[in-house]
Write an enzyme that holds these catalytic residues in place. Structure first.
Site, short mmCIF file in Angstrom:
data_model
loop_
_atom_site.label_atom_id
_atom_site.label_comp_id
_atom_site.label_asym_id
_atom_site.label_seq_id
_atom_site.Cartn_x
_atom_site.Cartn_y
_atom_site.Cartn_z
N ARG A 67 0.86 -1.20 0.06
CA ARG A 67 0.17 0.18 0.00
C ARG A 67 0.82 1.21 -0.19
O ARG A 67 1.76 1.37 1.04
CB ARG A 67 -0.93 -0.03 1.23
CG ARG A 67 -1.64 1.35 1.45
CD ARG A 67 -2.23 1.64 2.66
NE ARG A 67 -2.96 2.70 2.73
CZ ARG A 67 -3.12 3.60 3.79
NH1 ARG A 67 -2.40 3.37 4.90
NH2 ARG A 67 -3.79 4.70 3.60
N HIS A 156 -7.97 6.95 0.08
CA HIS A 156 -8.73 5.86 0.35
C HIS A 156 -9.25 5.31 -0.65
O HIS A 156 -10.12 4.42 -0.73
CB HIS A 156 -9.94 6.26 1.25
CG HIS A 156 -9.52 6.64 2.75
ND1 HIS A 156 -10.20 7.82 3.24
CD2 HIS A 156 -8.50 6.40 3.52
CE1 HIS A 156 -9.48 8.17 4.44
NE2 HIS A 156 -8.66 7.06 4.63
N ARG A 217 -7.28 15.15 12.75
CA ARG A 217 -7.27 15.98 11.75
C ARG A 217 -8.32 17.08 11.62
O ARG A 217 -9.49 16.59 11.88
CB ARG A 217 -6.93 15.50 10.22
CG ARG A 217 -5.79 14.38 10.24
CD ARG A 217 -5.83 13.64 8.83
NE ARG A 217 -4.77 12.66 8.96
CZ ARG A 217 -4.77 11.63 8.19
NH1 ARG A 217 -5.79 11.47 7.31
NH2 ARG A 217 -3.87 10.53 7.96
N GLU A 359 -9.06 -3.49 2.15
CA GLU A 359 -8.19 -2.76 1.42
C GLU A 359 -7.08 -4.04 1.10
O GLU A 359 -6.42 -4.26 -0.19
CB GLU A 359 -7.57 -1.81 2.03
CG GLU A 359 -8.51 -0.74 2.13
CD GLU A 359 -8.02 0.56 2.95
OE1 GLU A 359 -7.43 1.47 2.45
OE2 GLU A 359 -8.25 0.51 4.27
#
Length: 381
Positions: A67, A156, A217, A359
């Site tokens: 990834r 994402h 965030r 994922e």
């Protein structure tokens, strides 16, 4: 094909091994404290090798998929890794300083340990390369784009690429005709507008900071706040740390863990209630906007850790979507499971779904496809 999927962090290495023929997950784990107990990523690979010999009972790895968070404008699909690819990943490090350097270190460590095994880089940004220019452009001087690549990239993407067709199939819609708004909600959170199975807008931008309120965030803020603070003496590193590590739910509620915030809110903590309200309102606004962007969504989909597991947060969001004709089924919303499921009422104008993401499975399948389709091995390092 046995594929080792690696997600390299600066101080950790998450891994899974999957058989892409049977789609079986054979083993998974985490090696942490890299740079402390374990000296570096090369040493982490030695530890991983020891584990795999024990856990795979002698079976050999055929390929490794990594990834990689930021692929910039260059990478629109997974690629077979060679030295030039690694250098490109490293050159993109200023756009993802917490992620890309670690990915490059992980790739080099795998090559040092297993030089003959093909490696594939799978990019989080690749799925969003279909954004039209009206969506990825910032209203800034063109020189900033041409010189520095300042534009909206989105993240994402591996998750969206897995969830969008899964949601379409669940509803009996051809994936290439699917229109949806998908919310990937974890400690990092984003939402994407899907039209004809492709991303046409997404909340994250040049970096993963833009968009929704996240664990630590800030999401969207007025840029003049940063100009103001800079004039008050805040330097770039201080601002970066504040926006990425000290903001979001942590700033509003005093902590970033959604489960703890929900428990505190249920106990009457006003800061926690406000944090949930702000985060849910921000997401509801994006869903409304993206419903328009896709020309009328056929589904609103929740995925990832919070999206899949927090019925309370889903309720806070969906309760604000009444003008779209979306109605939540309270009992279905609170149900648990690892399969895709409907959480809206039968008379809801737009179905609301929970679709678990995977994922790692997506990375494993992409890796197997790239390796199987390559006519020559990766160039030497």
């Amino acid at each position: 094909m046995l594929v080792l999927v690696i997600n390299s962090g600066s101080s950790s290495l998450k891994y899974q091994v999957r058989d892409t023929d049977s789609q079986e997950l054979l083993t998974k784990g985490l090696i942490d404290r890299i740079g402390d107990v374990i000296p570096d990523h090369t040493a982490a690979l030695e530890e991983l090798s020891t584990r795999l010999r024990r856990e795979l009972d002698g079976r050999s790895i055929d390929a490794v998929g990594h990834r990689v968070v930021h692929g910039g404008e260059r990478f629109s699909e997974p690629v077979l890794v060679n030295n030039e690819i690694v250098r490109s990943i490293e050159r993109l490090s200023p756009l993802a300083p917490l992620h890309n350097p670690a990915s490059a270190m992980g790739i080099r460590a795998v090559h040092d340990k297993w030089p003959s095994i093909p490696q594939v880089a799978v990019f989080d940004t690749a799925f969003h390369r279909t954004l039209p220019e009206r969506a990825w452009r910032y209203a800034l001087p063109d020189s900033l784009y041409r010189r520095h690549g300042i534009r909206r990239y989105g993240f994402h993407g591996t998750s969206y690429g897995f969830v969008a067709p899964a949601a379409a199939r669940f509803l009996g819609i051809e994936p290439e005709r699917f229109r949806a708004v998908i919310a990937h909600l974890g400690n990092g959170a984003s939402v994407a507008a899907i039209q004809d199975g492709k991303s046409i807008d997404t909340s994250m931008g040049f970096t993963p900071l833009e968009g929704l309120v996240m664990g630590t965030r800030s999401g969207d803020v007025d840029p003049s706040i940063l100009v103001f603070l800079a004039r008050q003496g805040y330097d770039a590193d201080t601002l970066d740390n504040m926006l990425n590590r000290e903001s979001g739910l942590k700033a509003l509620a005093g902590e970033s863990d959604m489960r703890s915030i929900e428990e505190a809110a249920d106990a009457g903590d006003e800061r926690s209630r406000l944090a949930l309200a702000v985060a849910a309102y921000r997401l509801a606004k994006y869903i409304g906007a993206y419903h328009v962007a896709v020309g009328g969504a056929q589904a609103v989909v929740f995925t990832a850790g919070i999206g899949e597991n927090s019925g309370k947060f889903r309720e806070l969001v969906v309760d604000q979507l009444g003008p779209l004709g979306i109605r939540l089924d309270p009992e279905a919303n609170l149900a648990r499971g690892k399969q895709a499921r409907l959480i809206s009422t039968p008379d809801s104008a737009i179905p609301a779904l929970v679709v678990p993401t995977d994922e790692e499975e997506a990375i494993a399948e992409a890796t197997a496809a790239v390796v199987a389709g390559s006519r020559k091995p990766a160039a030497s390092f």
